[in-house]
Scaffold this motif. Sequence first.
Motif, mmCIF file in Angstrom:
data_model
loop_
_atom_site.group_PDB
_atom_site.id
_atom_site.type_symbol
_atom_site.label_atom_id
_atom_site.label_comp_id
_atom_site.label_asym_id
_atom_site.label_seq_id
_atom_site.Cartn_x
_atom_site.Cartn_y
_atom_site.Cartn_z
ATOM 1 N N GLY A 37 0.821 -1.206 0.000
ATOM 2 C CA GLY A 37 0.000 0.000 0.000
ATOM 3 C C GLY A 37 0.853 1.252 0.000
ATOM 4 O O GLY A 37 0.544 2.242 -0.677
ATOM 5 N N ALA A 38 1.956 1.211 0.756
ATOM 6 C CA ALA A 38 2.869 2.355 0.802
ATOM 7 C C ALA A 38 3.510 2.599 -0.558
ATOM 8 O O ALA A 38 3.792 3.747 -0.922
ATOM 9 C CB ALA A 38 3.950 2.123 1.854
ATOM 10 N N MET A 39 3.720 1.539 -1.324
ATOM 11 C CA MET A 39 4.330 1.702 -2.647
ATOM 12 C C MET A 39 3.413 2.524 -3.557
ATOM 13 O O MET A 39 3.877 3.394 -4.292
ATOM 14 C CB MET A 39 4.633 0.334 -3.257
ATOM 15 C CG MET A 39 5.718 -0.426 -2.503
ATOM 16 S SD MET A 39 6.082 -2.067 -3.186
ATOM 17 C CE MET A 39 6.972 -1.630 -4.682
ATOM 18 N N THR A 44 2.124 7.988 -5.791
ATOM 19 C CA THR A 44 1.217 9.135 -5.749
ATOM 20 C C THR A 44 1.950 10.397 -5.320
ATOM 21 O O THR A 44 1.772 11.476 -5.919
ATOM 22 C CB THR A 44 0.049 8.856 -4.784
ATOM 23 O OG1 THR A 44 -0.619 7.648 -5.191
ATOM 24 C CG2 THR A 44 -0.942 10.001 -4.780
ATOM 25 N N LEU A 45 2.783 10.285 -4.292
ATOM 26 C CA LEU A 45 3.553 11.440 -3.822
ATOM 27 C C LEU A 45 4.478 11.952 -4.913
ATOM 28 O O LEU A 45 4.576 13.168 -5.134
ATOM 29 C CB LEU A 45 4.369 11.045 -2.585
ATOM 30 C CG LEU A 45 5.261 12.136 -1.985
ATOM 31 C CD1 LEU A 45 4.415 13.298 -1.461
ATOM 32 C CD2 LEU A 45 6.132 11.565 -0.858
ATOM 33 N N GLY A 89 15.646 7.156 -1.486
ATOM 34 C CA GLY A 89 16.518 7.377 -0.339
ATOM 35 C C GLY A 89 16.024 8.409 0.642
ATOM 36 O O GLY A 89 16.633 8.613 1.697
ATOM 37 N N GLU A 90 14.915 9.067 0.338
ATOM 38 C CA GLU A 90 14.349 10.105 1.211
ATOM 39 C C GLU A 90 13.270 9.515 2.111
ATOM 40 O O GLU A 90 12.406 8.761 1.654
ATOM 41 C CB GLU A 90 13.735 11.223 0.358
ATOM 42 C CG GLU A 90 13.003 12.287 1.171
ATOM 43 C CD GLU A 90 12.144 13.198 0.313
ATOM 44 O OE1 GLU A 90 11.347 13.978 0.883
ATOM 45 O OE2 GLU A 90 12.241 13.117 -0.933
ATOM 46 N N TYR A 91 13.303 9.881 3.378
ATOM 47 C CA TYR A 91 12.273 9.441 4.321
ATOM 48 C C TYR A 91 10.954 10.113 3.951
ATOM 49 O O TYR A 91 10.848 11.334 3.917
ATOM 50 C CB TYR A 91 12.673 9.838 5.743
ATOM 51 C CG TYR A 91 11.581 9.634 6.780
ATOM 52 C CD1 TYR A 91 11.357 8.377 7.336
ATOM 53 C CD2 TYR A 91 10.781 10.697 7.195
ATOM 54 C CE1 TYR A 91 10.358 8.191 8.285
ATOM 55 C CE2 TYR A 91 9.778 10.512 8.139
ATOM 56 C CZ TYR A 91 9.574 9.263 8.678
ATOM 57 O OH TYR A 91 8.584 9.075 9.603
ATOM 58 N N VAL A 92 9.922 9.303 3.666
ATOM 59 C CA VAL A 92 8.634 9.880 3.243
ATOM 60 C C VAL A 92 7.449 9.286 4.001
ATOM 61 O O VAL A 92 6.297 9.463 3.600
ATOM 62 C CB VAL A 92 8.412 9.688 1.721
ATOM 63 C CG1 VAL A 92 9.409 10.512 0.913
ATOM 64 C CG2 VAL A 92 8.463 8.213 1.342
ATOM 65 N N GLU A 93 7.717 8.580 5.080
ATOM 66 C CA GLU A 93 6.639 7.909 5.818
ATOM 67 C C GLU A 93 5.524 8.887 6.202
ATOM 68 O O GLU A 93 4.333 8.607 5.990
ATOM 69 C CB GLU A 93 7.197 7.232 7.073
ATOM 70 C CG GLU A 93 6.157 6.469 7.883
ATOM 71 C CD GLU A 93 5.558 5.280 7.159
ATOM 72 O OE1 GLU A 93 4.381 4.957 7.436
ATOM 73 O OE2 GLU A 93 6.241 4.673 6.318
ATOM 74 N N ALA A 94 5.888 10.017 6.767
ATOM 75 C CA ALA A 94 4.875 10.984 7.183
ATOM 76 C C ALA A 94 4.166 11.588 5.981
ATOM 77 O O ALA A 94 2.938 11.756 5.980
ATOM 78 C CB ALA A 94 5.516 12.075 8.028
ATOM 79 N N ALA A 95 4.930 11.908 4.941
ATOM 80 C CA ALA A 95 4.357 12.563 3.757
ATOM 81 C C ALA A 95 3.319 11.696 3.059
ATOM 82 O O ALA A 95 2.280 12.192 2.611
ATOM 83 C CB ALA A 95 5.464 12.948 2.783
ATOM 84 N N ASP A 100 -3.504 14.714 1.575
ATOM 85 C CA ASP A 100 -3.352 14.999 0.148
ATOM 86 C C ASP A 100 -3.070 13.726 -0.641
ATOM 87 O O ASP A 100 -3.678 13.470 -1.684
ATOM 88 C CB ASP A 100 -2.224 16.007 -0.087
ATOM 89 C CG ASP A 100 -2.605 17.414 0.359
ATOM 90 O OD1 ASP A 100 -3.813 17.649 0.548
ATOM 91 O OD2 ASP A 100 -1.706 18.247 0.512
ATOM 92 N N VAL A 101 -2.136 12.934 -0.141
ATOM 93 C CA VAL A 101 -1.823 11.668 -0.802
ATOM 94 C C VAL A 101 -3.008 10.714 -0.709
ATOM 95 O O VAL A 101 -3.372 10.041 -1.685
ATOM 96 C CB VAL A 101 -0.556 11.023 -0.199
ATOM 97 C CG1 VAL A 101 -0.366 9.597 -0.716
ATOM 98 C CG2 VAL A 101 0.675 11.862 -0.525
ATOM 99 N N SER A 102 -3.631 10.655 0.461
ATOM 100 C CA SER A 102 -4.778 9.768 0.641
ATOM 101 C C SER A 102 -5.895 10.094 -0.340
ATOM 102 O O SER A 102 -6.611 9.197 -0.803
ATOM 103 C CB SER A 102 -5.311 9.866 2.077
ATOM 104 O OG SER A 102 -4.353 9.395 3.006
ATOM 105 N N GLY A 103 -6.024 11.371 -0.665
ATOM 106 C CA GLY A 103 -7.086 11.785 -1.566
ATOM 107 C C GLY A 103 -6.837 11.454 -3.024
ATOM 108 O O GLY A 103 -7.753 11.496 -3.842
ATOM 109 N N ASN A 104 -5.584 11.110 -3.359
ATOM 110 C CA ASN A 104 -5.235 10.823 -4.754
ATOM 111 C C ASN A 104 -4.788 9.395 -5.021
ATOM 112 O O ASN A 104 -4.729 8.974 -6.182
ATOM 113 C CB ASN A 104 -4.111 11.767 -5.214
ATOM 114 C CG ASN A 104 -4.589 13.189 -5.426
ATOM 115 O OD1 ASN A 104 -5.417 13.460 -6.295
ATOM 116 N ND2 ASN A 104 -4.076 14.114 -4.627
ATOM 117 N N VAL A 105 -4.488 8.645 -3.967
ATOM 118 C CA VAL A 105 -3.877 7.328 -4.166
ATOM 119 C C VAL A 105 -4.802 6.349 -4.885
ATOM 120 O O VAL A 105 -4.344 5.508 -5.668
ATOM 121 C CB VAL A 105 -3.389 6.735 -2.815
ATOM 122 C CG1 VAL A 105 -4.564 6.437 -1.891
ATOM 123 C CG2 VAL A 105 -2.548 5.487 -3.054
ATOM 124 N N SER A 106 -6.104 6.427 -4.650
ATOM 125 C CA SER A 106 -7.004 5.471 -5.299
ATOM 126 C C SER A 106 -7.014 5.650 -6.810
ATOM 127 O O SER A 106 -7.148 4.675 -7.563
ATOM 128 C CB SER A 106 -8.427 5.615 -4.741
ATOM 129 O OG SER A 106 -8.925 6.913 -4.971
#
Length: 233
Positions: A37-39, A44-45, A89-95, A100-106
């Motif tokens: 799911g994170a992938m 999306t990000l 290589g960038e930490y993006v867990e919070a992002a 915003d991401v949740s609204g576009n990931v689907s």
Amino acid sequence: MKKKGLIVAVDGHSSTGKSTVSKILAARLGYTYIDTGAMYRIVTLKAMRDGLIRDGKVDDEGLKRVLPTIVFGFKYDEGKRRYESYMDGEYVEAAIRGMDVSGNVSVVAALPYVRELLVEKQREMAREGGVIMDGRDIGSVVFPNAEVKFFMTASPEVRAERRYKELTEKGERVTYEEVEANVRKRDYIDEHRETAPLVRVPDAVLIDNSDMTVEEEVEKMIQIIRSRYESRD
């Protein structure tokens, strides 16, 4: 020579705690946890940062160009005792967990070319074994030959209660009825979508956690995984 670890597929309905249990299993067994799911959220990000999503529509040609260049990573943080996501290589867990991401990931996850490439990457990441991977289509599409497959479920009422508690503890104002309706809607969409619908494959072990604690689930699943590992040639 020591046998390589197994590929463990964990599928199931929403709000069954698949990610929570999968992360614990990976930590206990010394396996790698891959959050599929994170992938999709990472893609999306990336698309959002590159201006490839506007008004809910994706620039397909642009995304097809950048998609193969994304480097996905998952690292276990000893201090936080959890796996976290990295992009290039960038930490993006919070992002990737933001609204915003949740609204576009689907929208992004529904694109066939995105699913095709991510399935390819997921298979590549698990090539050496010793992997716990959770999602909706891991045992049916991504790894149909996985040595161990689980299908997690619980009654819609129990899952709605868990989700309702989680949301209200975060300060969100929702009703139980709204959450239950959403759970049932997600079940229907997951089970009836055209691409990779949610199904329990015949060789998946059913884990109904309606009346189980997380620890009880983990112990049962670890016993099964270790038994399969020991009995493998």
